[in-house]
Scaffold this motif. Sequence first.
Motif, mmCIF file in Angstrom:
data_model
loop_
_atom_site.group_PDB
_atom_site.id
_atom_site.type_symbol
_atom_site.label_atom_id
_atom_site.label_comp_id
_atom_site.label_asym_id
_atom_site.label_seq_id
_atom_site.Cartn_x
_atom_site.Cartn_y
_atom_site.Cartn_z
ATOM 1 N N ASP A 133 -10.251 8.346 -4.116
ATOM 2 C CA ASP A 133 -11.064 8.400 -2.903
ATOM 3 C C ASP A 133 -12.515 8.708 -3.213
ATOM 4 O OD1 ASP A 133 -9.023 8.209 -0.620
ATOM 5 O OD2 ASP A 133 -8.162 9.698 -1.957
ATOM 6 N N LYS A 143 0.818 -1.211 0.000
ATOM 7 C CA LYS A 143 0.000 0.000 0.000
ATOM 8 C C LYS A 143 0.855 1.266 0.000
ATOM 9 C CE LYS A 143 -3.955 -2.170 2.280
ATOM 10 N NZ LYS A 143 -4.836 -2.182 3.474
ATOM 11 N N HIS A 189 -10.940 3.913 -2.917
ATOM 12 C CA HIS A 189 -10.837 3.991 -1.461
ATOM 13 C C HIS A 189 -12.103 4.676 -0.935
ATOM 14 C CE1 HIS A 189 -6.258 4.336 -2.418
ATOM 15 N NE2 HIS A 189 -6.696 3.098 -2.532
#
Length: 335
Positions: A324, A121, A311
Motif C-alpha cells: 500500500d 484479488k 495499491h
Amino acid sequence: MKRNIFNQYITASDFKGLFVSEMLWNNPTGATQLPEINIDNTTFHIEQIAERKGFQILHCHVEQIPSSAICKKIDHKIRKNAENYICIFILPETLHHLWIAPVKKVEKRNVVLIEYDSLDKAAFLFEKIESLSFSLDDNLTILDIIEKVQSAFLINSEKITKDFYAGFKKEHSNFAKFITGIDDHIDEKENKNKQWYASVMLNRLLFCYFIQKKEFLDGDVNYLRHKLEWTRDQEGEDRFFNKFYKGFLVNLFHDGLNTPKHNHEFEKIYGRIPYLNGGMFDVHQIEREYANLDIADEAFISLFDFFDKWHWHLDDRMTASGRDINPDVLGYIFE
C-alpha cells in the motif's frame, strides 16, 4: 484448504461455513446480533457468525463498502461488544468484500483492511487462511488467538516504504536511459540535468497515480496506462504520429493539469482533467532550455509496470497486503 473450496465460500459469501466448517472455529453461543451502530446517517447491522475463546468473527451486509475512516469509527463503537474480532462487510450479490481487524502496535490500536472484488484479488486473503485456521486438538487461549490474527493482519509500514523506495530508485535510473535531447554527449550518470529531469517526471507521474486512483483523471483509475496504449495505437503516418511523451503527456501536464479551463478539442482527447494550482506541472526550466527533449515510450511502460504492482490510497488506510502506497510514502519519496 484447497483453493477451489475457498473460492466457493467467497463466491457464495458464506463466511459462517468458511470459518466453522473449514477453519474449525466454533458456532457462537447466545445472542449473535450486536447492537446497531449508526455512523454518518448509515446504520450497520453486525452479526456474530463464529467465535473462538471469545474472539469473534462478525459479518455485515452493506449498501456501500465503508471507507477506512468509517471503519475506524465502527471499531470505536464495536469494541464495547467485541474487543477482539474480524468483521467482514459484504456488498450483496457481488464479490466485493472488506475484512477488517483491529491490531495493536506499540500500544496503538489500528484497523487493518483487506478488500477485494474478484476471486483473483482474493488470492492474497487465501494465503492467510491457514494461519487463521485451527485443528481439532488445538487448545489455545484467547491471547494465542489474538496473536495468530494479528500476525496475519499486521503490516510493517517502514518496510513497505523502504521496499517501494528501493524499486523507485531503480526505475529512476532506468527512466533516465530513455531521455534524449539533454546533453547527450555527457555520460548518463554524470548528466546532472538528465538525472534532474528524470526526478521531475517521476514525481509528476507519482502524483498522477494517486489522483487517477481517485478517478480525478477522466474517471479512469488506469488513465495513464490506457492513454499510453491509445497513443501507441495511434502512431503512424497521418495519424497520432508523436510518441506518448511529446504527443500526449506534455500537453496533459502543461495545458491540462496546469490550466484552469479546457476547450472542447482538449477534452475530446484528454477527457475531464482537474486544474492543480501547485506549480508541479508548470513548464520546467529544463523543458525551456532543451527544445529537442524527448522520452521513449519504453520508459513509461517499465515505470507503469512498477507502479501497478502497488495499491494506491489517498487516505491513511492500513491493509495487510504489504503493497500500500499512501500520502506518507509520497512525502518520503518527494523528500
